[in-house]
Design a protein around this motif. Sequence first.
Motif, PDB file in Angstrom:
ATOM      1  N   TYR A   1       0.833  -1.209   0.000  1.00 47.63           N
ATOM      2  CA  TYR A   1       0.000   0.000   0.000  1.00 47.63           C
ATOM      3  C   TYR A   1       0.868   1.260   0.000  1.00 47.63           C
ATOM      4  O   TYR A   1       0.553   2.243  -0.668  1.00 47.63           O
ATOM      5  CB  TYR A   1      -0.923  -0.010   1.219  1.00 47.63           C
ATOM      6  CG  TYR A   1      -1.903   1.142   1.245  1.00 47.63           C
ATOM      7  CD1 TYR A   1      -3.014   1.141   0.420  1.00 47.63           C
ATOM      8  CD2 TYR A   1      -1.696   2.226   2.086  1.00 47.63           C
ATOM      9  CE1 TYR A   1      -3.915   2.183   0.433  1.00 47.63           C
ATOM     10  CE2 TYR A   1      -2.589   3.287   2.109  1.00 47.63           C
ATOM     11  CZ  TYR A   1      -3.699   3.261   1.282  1.00 47.63           C
ATOM     12  OH  TYR A   1      -4.582   4.298   1.287  1.00 47.63           O
TER      13      TYR A   1
ATOM     14  N   ASP B   1      -5.692  -2.056  -0.881  1.00 54.26           N
ATOM     15  CA  ASP B   1      -6.556  -1.138  -0.143  1.00 54.26           C
ATOM     16  C   ASP B   1      -7.825  -1.892   0.253  1.00 54.26           C
ATOM     17  O   ASP B   1      -7.959  -3.097  -0.009  1.00 54.26           O
ATOM     18  CB  ASP B   1      -6.858   0.132  -0.951  1.00 54.26           C
ATOM     19  CG  ASP B   1      -7.553  -0.155  -2.268  1.00 54.26           C
ATOM     20  OD1 ASP B   1      -7.655  -1.337  -2.640  1.00 54.26           O
ATOM     21  OD2 ASP B   1      -7.993   0.793  -2.931  1.00 54.26           O
ATOM     22  N   GLN B   2      -8.748  -1.189   0.887  1.00 52.51           N
ATOM     23  CA  GLN B   2      -9.926  -1.853   1.425  1.00 52.51           C
ATOM     24  C   GLN B   2     -10.721  -2.588   0.351  1.00 52.51           C
ATOM     25  O   GLN B   2     -11.090  -3.741   0.516  1.00 52.51           O
ATOM     26  CB  GLN B   2     -10.837  -0.821   2.118  1.00 52.51           C
ATOM     27  CG  GLN B   2     -10.457  -0.545   3.550  1.00 52.51           C
ATOM     28  CD  GLN B   2     -10.775  -1.701   4.472  1.00 52.51           C
ATOM     29  OE1 GLN B   2     -10.211  -2.787   4.365  1.00 52.51           O
ATOM     30  NE2 GLN B   2     -11.682  -1.465   5.416  1.00 52.51           N
TER      31      GLN B   2
ATOM     32  N   GLU C   1      -8.579   3.395   1.677  1.00 47.62           N
ATOM     33  CA  GLU C   1      -7.699   3.210   2.830  1.00 47.62           C
ATOM     34  C   GLU C   1      -6.999   1.864   2.752  1.00 47.62           C
ATOM     35  O   GLU C   1      -7.422   0.973   2.033  1.00 47.62           O
ATOM     36  CB  GLU C   1      -8.530   3.250   4.120  1.00 47.62           C
ATOM     37  CG  GLU C   1      -9.114   4.600   4.456  1.00 47.62           C
ATOM     38  CD  GLU C   1     -10.196   4.446   5.516  1.00 47.62           C
ATOM     39  OE1 GLU C   1      -9.956   3.723   6.497  1.00 47.62           O
ATOM     40  OE2 GLU C   1     -11.274   5.020   5.329  1.00 47.62           O
TER      41      GLU C   1
ATOM     42  N   ASN D   1      -7.908  -3.566   5.758  1.00 50.80           N
ATOM     43  CA  ASN D   1      -8.084  -3.837   7.177  1.00 50.80           C
ATOM     44  C   ASN D   1      -9.035  -5.014   7.337  1.00 50.80           C
ATOM     45  O   ASN D   1     -10.240  -4.882   7.130  1.00 50.80           O
ATOM     46  CB  ASN D   1      -8.644  -2.592   7.874  1.00 50.80           C
ATOM     47  CG  ASN D   1      -8.881  -2.840   9.342  1.00 50.80           C
ATOM     48  OD1 ASN D   1      -8.663  -3.944   9.843  1.00 50.80           O
ATOM     49  ND2 ASN D   1      -9.326  -1.808  10.036  1.00 50.80           N
TER      50      ASN D   1
ATOM     51  N   ASN E   1     -10.337  -6.352   9.729  1.00 50.75           N
ATOM     52  CA  ASN E   1     -11.329  -6.283  10.795  1.00 50.75           C
ATOM     53  C   ASN E   1     -12.436  -5.288  10.531  1.00 50.75           C
ATOM     54  O   ASN E   1     -13.331  -5.131  11.339  1.00 50.75           O
ATOM     55  CB  ASN E   1     -10.641  -5.929  12.109  1.00 50.75           C
ATOM     56  CG  ASN E   1      -9.697  -7.019  12.521  1.00 50.75           C
ATOM     57  OD1 ASN E   1     -10.085  -8.164  12.629  1.00 50.75           O
ATOM     58  ND2 ASN E   1      -8.448  -6.665  12.689  1.00 50.75           N
ATOM     59  N   ASN E   2     -12.341  -4.573   9.435  1.00 49.28           N
ATOM     60  CA  ASN E   2     -13.338  -3.551   9.175  1.00 49.28           C
ATOM     61  C   ASN E   2     -13.845  -3.680   7.749  1.00 49.28           C
ATOM     62  O   ASN E   2     -13.187  -3.260   6.803  1.00 49.28           O
ATOM     63  CB  ASN E   2     -12.727  -2.166   9.415  1.00 49.28           C
ATOM     64  CG  ASN E   2     -13.721  -1.062   9.128  1.00 49.28           C
ATOM     65  OD1 ASN E   2     -14.912  -1.306   9.057  1.00 49.28           O
ATOM     66  ND2 ASN E   2     -13.211   0.137   8.940  1.00 49.28           N
TER      67      ASN E   2
ATOM     68  N   LYS F   1     -10.886  -7.543  16.855  1.00 42.35           N
ATOM     69  CA  LYS F   1      -9.908  -6.945  15.976  1.00 42.35           C
ATOM     70  C   LYS F   1      -8.728  -7.882  15.733  1.00 42.35           C
ATOM     71  O   LYS F   1      -8.307  -8.079  14.593  1.00 42.35           O
ATOM     72  CB  LYS F   1      -9.401  -5.635  16.589  1.00 42.35           C
ATOM     73  CG  LYS F   1      -8.840  -4.695  15.549  1.00 42.35           C
ATOM     74  CD  LYS F   1      -8.878  -3.257  16.019  1.00 42.35           C
ATOM     75  CE  LYS F   1      -8.594  -2.346  14.837  1.00 42.35           C
ATOM     76  NZ  LYS F   1      -8.909  -0.978  15.077  1.00 42.35           N
ATOM     77  N   ARG F   2      -8.212  -8.479  16.812  1.00 43.02           N
ATOM     78  CA  ARG F   2      -7.006  -9.288  16.656  1.00 43.02           C
ATOM     79  C   ARG F   2      -7.315 -10.721  16.259  1.00 43.02           C
ATOM     80  O   ARG F   2      -6.529 -11.355  15.570  1.00 43.02           O
ATOM     81  CB  ARG F   2      -6.193  -9.268  17.949  1.00 43.02           C
ATOM     82  CG  ARG F   2      -5.094  -8.224  17.893  1.00 43.02           C
ATOM     83  CD  ARG F   2      -4.226  -8.283  19.125  1.00 43.02           C
ATOM     84  NE  ARG F   2      -4.972  -7.829  20.300  1.00 43.02           N
ATOM     85  CZ  ARG F   2      -4.485  -7.890  21.539  1.00 43.02           C
ATOM     86  NH1 ARG F   2      -3.301  -8.417  21.751  1.00 43.02           N
ATOM     87  NH2 ARG F   2      -5.177  -7.444  22.559  1.00 43.02           N
TER      88      ARG F   2
ATOM     89  N   ARG G   1     -10.733 -11.919  15.427  1.00 42.93           N
ATOM     90  CA  ARG G   1     -11.969 -12.083  14.664  1.00 42.93           C
ATOM     91  C   ARG G   1     -12.922 -13.042  15.387  1.00 42.93           C
ATOM     92  O   ARG G   1     -13.474 -13.966  14.778  1.00 42.93           O
ATOM     93  CB  ARG G   1     -11.643 -12.615  13.271  1.00 42.93           C
ATOM     94  CG  ARG G   1     -12.540 -12.003  12.220  1.00 42.93           C
ATOM     95  CD  ARG G   1     -12.226 -12.558  10.869  1.00 42.93           C
ATOM     96  NE  ARG G   1     -13.141 -12.072   9.868  1.00 42.93           N
ATOM     97  CZ  ARG G   1     -13.167 -12.506   8.625  1.00 42.93           C
ATOM     98  NH1 ARG G   1     -12.337 -13.421   8.226  1.00 42.93           N
ATOM     99  NH2 ARG G   1     -14.039 -12.025   7.775  1.00 42.93           N
TER     100      ARG G   1
END
Lengths: 491, 174
Positions: free
Chosen positions: A92, A167-168, A303, A306, A308-309, B75-76, B78
Amino acid sequence: MALISSLRSRVQATEFYRSVFRHGYSGTERNRYRTVLTNVFLHLHPLRVPRSSLRFTYTWGLGGISLLLFLVMLITGVLLMFYYAPDSRRAYDDMKDLEFAVAFGMFMRNLHRWAAHAMVITVWLHMLRVFVTAAYKKPRQFNWVIGVALLVSTLLLSFSGYLLPWDQIAFWAITVGTNMATATPVLGAEGPFSLVGYDNDLRFVILGGRFVGQSALLRFYVLHCLALPLVAAVLMAVHFWRVRKDRFSVRVSSLAAEKQAAAGQAAKVDVWPHLVSREFLAMVLTLVVLVGWSLLVDAPLEEVANPNNTPNPAKAPWYFLGLQEMLVYFDPWIAGVVLPSLIIIGLAVIPYVDPNPHGVGLYGFRHRPYTISVFLAGFLLWVVLILIGQFFRGPGWNWYWPWESWEIDKPIYAKGTDFPWYVGAPVLLLYCGTALYLPRRLWPTVFVGLSSGKYVIVMGLLAVMVSLPIKMALRLLLNVHYVLVTPWFKI
Amino acid sequence: MSIKANKETYDGVWMPRRDFFTRMTWFTFHSAVVGTLVASVRLMFPKVLFEPPMSFRAGFPEDYQVGEISERWKKRQRTWIVRTEEGFYALSGKCTHLGCTPNWLPAENKFKCPCHGSGFYPTGINFEGPAPRPLERFRVTVAEDGQLLVDKSRVFRQEAGEWNNPDAFLRLKA
């Protein structure tokens, strides 16, 4: 001027020049032929082509433009590779460097990205053109199959390149895309009749691991930069060679002219300069548009990836939105594996199940009303699916009208009603039976020349195609979730 | 093949020597091709994965409140750790539709996947959207040091009746 021309003739008289260019430049027939024959880059061409094949309004230059866009991506891709490392920790950052620190980095990336989008469009339109003018018919059936393979390569090249910016949208598009592989029958861990687990199924081998990470990035990089371009290049060589060997299809205006053309009686012109100059012009005009577009519009970069998002909504690239939209209506293994396979197979078998030998080189709806209608309907359906995915889907993949704000909370679409099996199973059987039995019964003249086996293939594929808008209407208008629910699959 | 043409000549012979060697040669050639293909396919399946370990320690049971859907490890790892009256279960943060990470919406008391809108109850049971089955649960045990130990490589699926497995739910002694 005299100086320049005397200099030129002295250069052209040198042994070196004559060893490179063995022919003169004057427009004699012999020189024209030798220009094509003695040049490795031009010799995929024949020496002469039918004059009417060159008409821009016949081919629209779409095949050649697709090749040009491929070459643009080859060159810009090589340049981008100098500044990009397929390392999930820095990929990235490399993209950011390309944007802000590398001279003309952003411009090259723009060219690469927009050429990719443009190539998907030109390849689709090229296929549409070849279909409408029946150029896939004998003796060019197999070249159509190669063309379908090239279409698949083009889409796979786009898909594999999509992960590289890290990226995302890259991360999540590939996550969603490869999870479809988990639903593959037999070879996917969650597919019906699965023989494998999460540690050795199709998704695992595509990603080289359990989730999208470093090994996936490396694999997609190698596929995108090396493996798939090689495959595409070989397929292209075969494709072009066969265009030449099967002879160019000739633009005609009537069935009588078509017979003459088939007999090789069309008026011909020399490839050099008539075809080569047109190719050059198409190349220059395409490049002007592409460069202009790349100067004005920057390729997006979101971005950093990630895991987790998940962005909401997580949309695939637009040319895959048709696929993503289908996922709403069917099980993943049907929408993500079975239907795409049927689309590809269905396209590939077209030349072999079309019993009508006529219409080659003709923009004539009259001679092939049914085949052209079906193909256009399928094409349109695909476009509509993409438009829905692009403009009518918002957060939660809910239906949002283009003028609605995504800030509004939509009532979550409740899990609709399923038909009970004693309704769903008869309805499905009735649908399949009707699709296979009725058409031939009602309109026998339409299917003249089609053997029983081919008839079943054609109507089977057509039934699948028609089932999609039916299911969409059932879901969107009547909130029917599944027509038939079984322990193994839901439809 | 010359077998048919020369049938009389080779009467009583099972196979002429030349044909035998021809076939053996082709057999060797094709075996080598197939073997190389198999080896190439096998190469694409990594034997060693450089991925984080699949099990983790999630702190002490006292750290969690009854009725809490803990996002501490989302977050770490899941994973959601859920504490109920009876004990613990660990829910996978991977939507069963196509693998996006759902969000926990406390106000609506449900998990909601942003990709295609699947919804799940706090138990993990799906109730809306395209997800075909409930979220998976992981094995939860207590490690020697008293911490919760979640093993993500051991998966329990509700639709397979696996949630009744003692490892799928950590029952606390009253």
